[in-house]
Design a protein around this motif. Structure first.
Motif, PDB file in Angstrom:
ATOM      1  N   THR A 440       3.051   3.255  -6.719  1.00  0.00           N
ATOM      2  CA  THR A 440       2.265   3.091  -5.488  1.00  0.00           C
ATOM      3  C   THR A 440       1.003   2.271  -5.691  1.00  0.00           C
ATOM      4  OG1 THR A 440       0.980   5.109  -5.856  1.00  0.00           O
ATOM      5  CG2 THR A 440       3.095   5.354  -4.711  1.00  0.00           C
ATOM      6  N   GLY A 441       0.584   2.112  -6.959  1.00  0.00           N
ATOM      7  CA  GLY A 441      -0.635   1.371  -7.250  1.00  0.00           C
ATOM      8  C   GLY A 441      -1.898   2.182  -7.039  1.00  0.00           C
ATOM      9  N   PRO A 473      -1.925  11.526  -1.720  1.00  0.00           N
ATOM     10  CA  PRO A 473      -1.253  10.406  -2.399  1.00  0.00           C
ATOM     11  C   PRO A 473       0.015   9.967  -1.665  1.00  0.00           C
ATOM     12  CG  PRO A 473      -1.683  12.241  -3.919  1.00  0.00           C
ATOM     13  CD  PRO A 473      -1.921  12.741  -2.542  1.00  0.00           C
ATOM     14  N   ARG A 474       0.285   8.705  -1.773  1.00  0.00           N
ATOM     15  CA  ARG A 474       1.559   8.199  -1.248  1.00  0.00           C
ATOM     16  C   ARG A 474       2.705   8.697  -2.126  1.00  0.00           C
ATOM     17  NH1 ARG A 474      -0.786   2.292  -1.251  1.00  0.00           N
ATOM     18  NH2 ARG A 474      -2.047   2.301   0.651  1.00  0.00           N
ATOM     19  N   ILE A 475       3.828   8.908  -1.510  1.00  0.00           N
ATOM     20  CA  ILE A 475       5.027   9.284  -2.251  1.00  0.00           C
ATOM     21  C   ILE A 475       5.759   8.008  -2.653  1.00  0.00           C
ATOM     22  CG2 ILE A 475       7.205  10.558  -2.213  1.00  0.00           C
ATOM     23  CD1 ILE A 475       4.730  12.317  -2.092  1.00  0.00           C
ATOM     24  N   ALA A 476       6.207   7.937  -3.881  1.00  0.00           N
ATOM     25  CA  ALA A 476       6.871   6.728  -4.386  1.00  0.00           C
ATOM     26  C   ALA A 476       8.345   6.727  -3.983  1.00  0.00           C
ATOM     27  CB  ALA A 476       6.733   6.659  -5.903  1.00  0.00           C
ATOM     28  N   LEU A 542      13.122  -7.292  -5.050  1.00  0.00           N
ATOM     29  CA  LEU A 542      13.305  -5.861  -5.311  1.00  0.00           C
ATOM     30  C   LEU A 542      12.094  -4.992  -4.949  1.00  0.00           C
ATOM     31  CD1 LEU A 542      15.224  -5.951  -8.728  1.00  0.00           C
ATOM     32  CD2 LEU A 542      16.155  -5.402  -6.464  1.00  0.00           C
ATOM     33  N   PRO A 543      10.848  -5.433  -5.122  1.00  0.00           N
ATOM     34  CA  PRO A 543       9.713  -4.553  -4.797  1.00  0.00           C
ATOM     35  C   PRO A 543       9.587  -4.180  -3.324  1.00  0.00           C
ATOM     36  CG  PRO A 543       9.024  -6.308  -6.281  1.00  0.00           C
ATOM     37  CD  PRO A 543      10.389  -6.672  -5.791  1.00  0.00           C
ATOM     38  N   SER A 544      10.293  -4.886  -2.439  1.00  0.00           N
ATOM     39  CA  SER A 544      10.145  -4.613  -1.006  1.00  0.00           C
ATOM     40  C   SER A 544      11.503  -4.595  -0.333  1.00  0.00           C
ATOM     41  CB  SER A 544       9.241  -5.666  -0.361  1.00  0.00           C
ATOM     42  OG  SER A 544       9.048  -5.389   0.998  1.00  0.00           O
ATOM     43  N   GLY A 545      11.992  -3.379  -0.044  1.00  0.00           N
ATOM     44  CA  GLY A 545      13.297  -3.241   0.590  1.00  0.00           C
ATOM     45  C   GLY A 545      13.261  -3.535   2.072  1.00  0.00           C
ATOM     46  N   VAL A 546      14.464  -3.580   2.683  1.00  0.00           N
ATOM     47  CA  VAL A 546      14.581  -3.976   4.092  1.00  0.00           C
ATOM     48  C   VAL A 546      14.364  -2.806   5.040  1.00  0.00           C
ATOM     49  CG1 VAL A 546      16.164  -5.841   3.500  1.00  0.00           C
ATOM     50  CG2 VAL A 546      17.094  -3.579   4.051  1.00  0.00           C
ATOM     51  N   LEU A 547      14.410  -1.583   4.532  1.00  0.00           N
ATOM     52  CA  LEU A 547      14.326  -0.422   5.412  1.00  0.00           C
ATOM     53  C   LEU A 547      12.876  -0.085   5.762  1.00  0.00           C
ATOM     54  CD1 LEU A 547      16.312   1.543   6.729  1.00  0.00           C
ATOM     55  CD2 LEU A 547      16.033   3.051   4.763  1.00  0.00           C
ATOM     56  N   ALA A 548      12.050   0.098   4.720  1.00  0.00           N
ATOM     57  CA  ALA A 548      10.642   0.440   4.973  1.00  0.00           C
ATOM     58  C   ALA A 548       9.706  -0.243   3.986  1.00  0.00           C
ATOM     59  CB  ALA A 548      10.470   1.957   4.894  1.00  0.00           C
ATOM     60  N   GLY A 549      10.232  -1.225   3.251  1.00  0.00           N
ATOM     61  CA  GLY A 549       9.385  -1.965   2.327  1.00  0.00           C
ATOM     62  C   GLY A 549       9.157  -1.291   0.997  1.00  0.00           C
ATOM     63  N   VAL A 680      10.242   6.172   7.800  1.00  0.00           N
ATOM     64  CA  VAL A 680      10.313   4.754   8.181  1.00  0.00           C
ATOM     65  C   VAL A 680       9.323   4.472   9.308  1.00  0.00           C
ATOM     66  CG1 VAL A 680      11.773   2.970   9.199  1.00  0.00           C
ATOM     67  CG2 VAL A 680      12.689   4.439   7.399  1.00  0.00           C
ATOM     68  N   ARG A 681       9.266   5.374  10.291  1.00  0.00           N
ATOM     69  CA  ARG A 681       8.324   5.167  11.409  1.00  0.00           C
ATOM     70  C   ARG A 681       6.874   5.191  10.914  1.00  0.00           C
ATOM     71  NH1 ARG A 681      11.790   8.647  14.402  1.00  0.00           N
ATOM     72  NH2 ARG A 681      10.343  10.387  14.044  1.00  0.00           N
ATOM     73  N   ALA A 682       6.586   6.121  10.023  1.00  0.00           N
ATOM     74  CA  ALA A 682       5.224   6.214   9.492  1.00  0.00           C
ATOM     75  C   ALA A 682       4.865   4.969   8.692  1.00  0.00           C
ATOM     76  CB  ALA A 682       5.096   7.445   8.615  1.00  0.00           C
ATOM     77  N   ARG A 683       5.815   4.467   7.941  1.00  0.00           N
ATOM     78  CA  ARG A 683       5.586   3.262   7.133  1.00  0.00           C
ATOM     79  C   ARG A 683       5.349   2.044   8.025  1.00  0.00           C
ATOM     80  NH1 ARG A 683       4.432   2.011   1.694  1.00  0.00           N
ATOM     81  NH2 ARG A 683       5.567   0.144   1.066  1.00  0.00           N
ATOM     82  N   GLN A 684       6.130   1.958   9.091  1.00  0.00           N
ATOM     83  CA  GLN A 684       5.966   0.829  10.017  1.00  0.00           C
ATOM     84  C   GLN A 684       4.609   0.887  10.700  1.00  0.00           C
ATOM     85  OE1 GLN A 684       9.463   1.427  12.434  1.00  0.00           O
ATOM     86  NE2 GLN A 684      10.774   0.165  11.116  1.00  0.00           N
TER      87      GLN A 684
END
Length: 688
Positions: A440-441, A473-476, A542-549, A680-684
């Motif tokens: 997550t950095g 913290p963000r979840i990985a 690879l670091p950023s997927g199509v579903l939620a990044g 996914v909604r929260a990420r968007q």
């Protein structure tokens, strides 16, 4: 003070439940021993051992503090230990230096969780202890009920050695069962009074019990007791001392620290019954000269050996190492060997401590506790010894962190100051960690609970003048695919002169691993010099997927066809074409989220087993099995990391502070569809 022998030193850790008056007991002992000229009070923020700004503000101990006084020819070193759950590591430090424990508990008719845990720790460590029932000045004080609860929990071990004299619900004096004398509290101190007639039967019953207790701890006394039916006062004292030393007997006294009632009696009994520093069991150490285990006993004329059990860091004064000398003598101006780091240290000034007050001395003898400043390479747990007699004590155990928050700077550009301050604070507190989450950095601060991390954050502000914000913290999470698809990526651009052309066809497959690239190109449809560019283009996606990044894992990509242009094709064009294929292919490959699953070991009393199992089910967890160890249930379970962010707090609440757990990463599992949609909604929303 004049030089003191190990024979005359008592090292006591003051432990027990938070809020029961441990610091007040220390304050009264110091006042009676004339180490202070006024009786400080925790609510007033003027006690010797609670001197930190946060301790004063919170009206509770948050850090181990050391002080001493003299009484009846003995030096009593007091180690005031926080009772709150988040500061358990401080107790572990104190018990390394202590020769005995004074357990302070309230007169509420029960055995509090803190007292229960303190007694269990002392029993495991074979550390002699005495119990002081505090708060006898309160209207609802229940001495008899508290003693009864202790006897029920620790059958055959509890030995009350005084009888409170009550007036209504308040203690106005006591009878010393061994001395056969009664005392009444007064403004002038203790006033001896005749033993009340109605209490003579109780006194006789207690004396008989103490005589039996003394006899059971010594074979010679037992023979005499059977043959004569009685023991002398000195024999009873000897038998009780022996029982205390072997942790077979736990004496009980009572009083009010706040009113300084019963404390003088407590001090008398500490000197009389608690083990002298010279009597402490041998400390096991590794003889570095012979590479074998050895016992280190409290020899005043032996080669020097000590261990640092606490470190205090101040940005202005520097680092202060508090240590217990187990053998020999430490002198100012001497050079000692740090067996932990392998480096030598020069001893400049030695201090005796009374809270934050430092009293310089020229030497510190075996069995005593003191502090040294300006040591360069010495930290908590390190062994200092004679260079010609190198020994190393076992490291002090500290609990693992169980509660984590992400750390952010309140002001941009202060990140380095924050992490520099946290690194300094970690020198005095080994129960928290700071590390960067590679996925997550975020910088993650992990400790023992919400209060612990809040204390650390406020120390940053107070000591290093920098403000930090703590966030969940963000979840990985990660992304993967569930079906095989074929995708085509074509990058074609013409803008005068040479154009850009790259074309590839890639098959994407679920894969039992992180990522794998393969090629099945035939006939040179994609020239070999461009194949590495295709792989590079995919890896950069690879670091950023199509579903939620989130990063993509569990993916196999096979380049099987494509086309090129003799003039317009380039590595960059094929990289861009691979990226197009990646995005197109993964959208159609049933992408799904993966979440980290943690493996838990939860240690609880059996009474809470049903609650813990039910709670774990609510957290989407599953029970793997249940074991038993030392009378406790060990629940082995798995649960998603996202469901455990507050588990340390919740577990304490469910078990009244008796539960503990450790969690370790186990694997990634697919997120249920309903949960996945929320994530996914929260990420968007976050990205927008």
């Amino acid at each position: 003070m004049s030089k003191i022998q190990a024979e005359d030193i008592r090292n006591l850790a003051i432990i027990g439940h938070s809020g029961e008056g441990k610091t007040s007991v220390c304050e009264a002992i110091l006042f009676n021993g004339r180490s202070t000229d006024r009786l400080g009070k925790v609510p007033d923020g003027n006690t010797v051992t609670d001197y930190d700004e946060q301790e004063i503000a919170r009206k509770m101990s948050i850090s181990l503090s050391v002080a001493y006084t003299e009484w009846e020819g003995a030096k009593i070193n007091l180690l005031d230990v926080p009772g709150f759950y988040d500061f358990e590591g401080e107790m572990n430090e104190a018990l390394r230096a202590a020769g005995g424990a004074l357990i302070v508990m309230g007169a509420n008719g029960t055995v509090t969780v803190g007292a229960e845990k303190a007694i269990a720790i002392c029993q495991r460590a074979q550390l002699p202890m005495v119990i002081f029932i505090n708060g006898m000045d309160k209207d609802n004080a229940d001495y008899a009920g508290t003693v009864a609860a202790l006897k029920q929990n620790y059958a055959g071990k509890i030995a009350p050695i005084q009888i409170p004299i009550m007036q209504g619900q308040k203690m106005i004096g006591y009878i010393n069962a061994i001395k056969e004398k009664a005392y009444r509290f007064s403004d002038a101190g203790l006033q001896e009074i005749p033993i009340p007639e109605d209490m003579l039967p109780t006194l006789k019953e207690m004396q008989d019990s103490l005589t039996e207790t003394a006899a059971e701890n010594d074979d010679a006394l037992l023979d005499k007791y059977f043959s004569e039916g009685a023991l002398t006062r000195d024999e009873i004292v000897h038998g009780i001392r022996k029982g205390i030393y072997n942790v077979n007997t736990i004496p009980v006294m009572a009083g009010s620290a706040l009113q300084n009632k019963g404390i003088i009696n407590l001090m008398d009994e500490i000197v009389k019954y608690m083990p002298k520093a010279k009597e402490r069991r041998e400390m096991v150490a590794t003889d570095l000269m012979k590479d074998e285990l050895t016992g280190v006993s409290c020899e005043e004329d032996g080669p020097f050996a000590a261990q640092v059990f606490k470190t205090v860091v101040d940005p202005f004064v520097g680092k202060l190492n508090i240590m217990k000398v187990f053998r020999g003598m430490l002198r100012s101006g001497s050079t000692v060997y740090n067996a932990t780091t392998g480096k030598s240290e020069r001893i400049s000034q030695i201090y005796l401590l009374k809270g934050k007050k430092q009293e310089p001395v020229s030497e510190l003898g075996a069995g005593d506790i003191g502090a040294v400043n300006k040591l360069i390479s010495t930290n908590t747990g390190d062994t200092l010894c004679d260079e010609n007699a190198k020994v190393k004590f076992d490291a002090i155990h500290f609990p693992r962190p169980v509660y984590s928050m992400a750390v952010y700077a309140d002001k941009k550009g202060e990140e380095d100051k924050i992490f520099g301050g946290l690194n300094k604070l970690s020198e005095e507190d080994y129960t928290f960690t700071v590390e960067k989450n590679a996925d997550t950095g975020e910088m993650i601060l992990s400790g023992q609970g919400e209060t612990h991390l809040d204390v650390i954050n406020k120390k940053l502000k107070a000591k290093f003048n920098v403000s930090a914000a703590l966030r969940t913290p963000r979840i990985a999470y990660r992304e993967t695919i569930r079906k095989i698809v074929q995708a085509e990526g074509k990058h074609k651009k013409q803008s005068g002169g040479h154009g850009q052309y790259g074309h590839c066809k890639i098959r994407f497959e679920p894969f039992d691993g992180d990522f794998e690239f393969a090629e099945e190109v035939v006939g040179g449809s994609v020239p070999k010099q461009y194949i590495p560019a295709v792989e590079k283009g995919l890896r950069e996606c690879l670091p950023s997927g199509v579903l939620a990044g989130y990063p993509v894992t569990g993916l196999r990509a096979v380049l099987y066809d494509g086309s090129y242009h003799d003039v317009d094709s380039s590595e960059m064009a094929f990289k861009l074409a691979a990226a197009i294929a990646f995005k197109e292919g993964l959208k159609n490959a049933q992408p799904t989220l993966l979440e980290p699953i943690m493996r838990l070991k939860i240690r609880i009393p059996e009474a809470y087993l049903g609650d813990i199992m039910g709670d774990m089910n609510k957290r989407r967890g599953r029970i793997l099995g249940i074991d038993m160890a030392e009378g406790m249930q060990i629940v082995n379970a798995e649960a998603p990391q996202s469901e455990l962010s507050k588990y340390a707090t919740d577990l304490r609440s469910m078990t009244q502070g008796r539960g503990r757990f450790i969690a370790e990463f186990e694997r990634y599992d697919e997120v249920p569809a309903a949960e996945s949609e929320k994530i996914v909604r929260a990420r968007q929303a976050e990205n927008n």
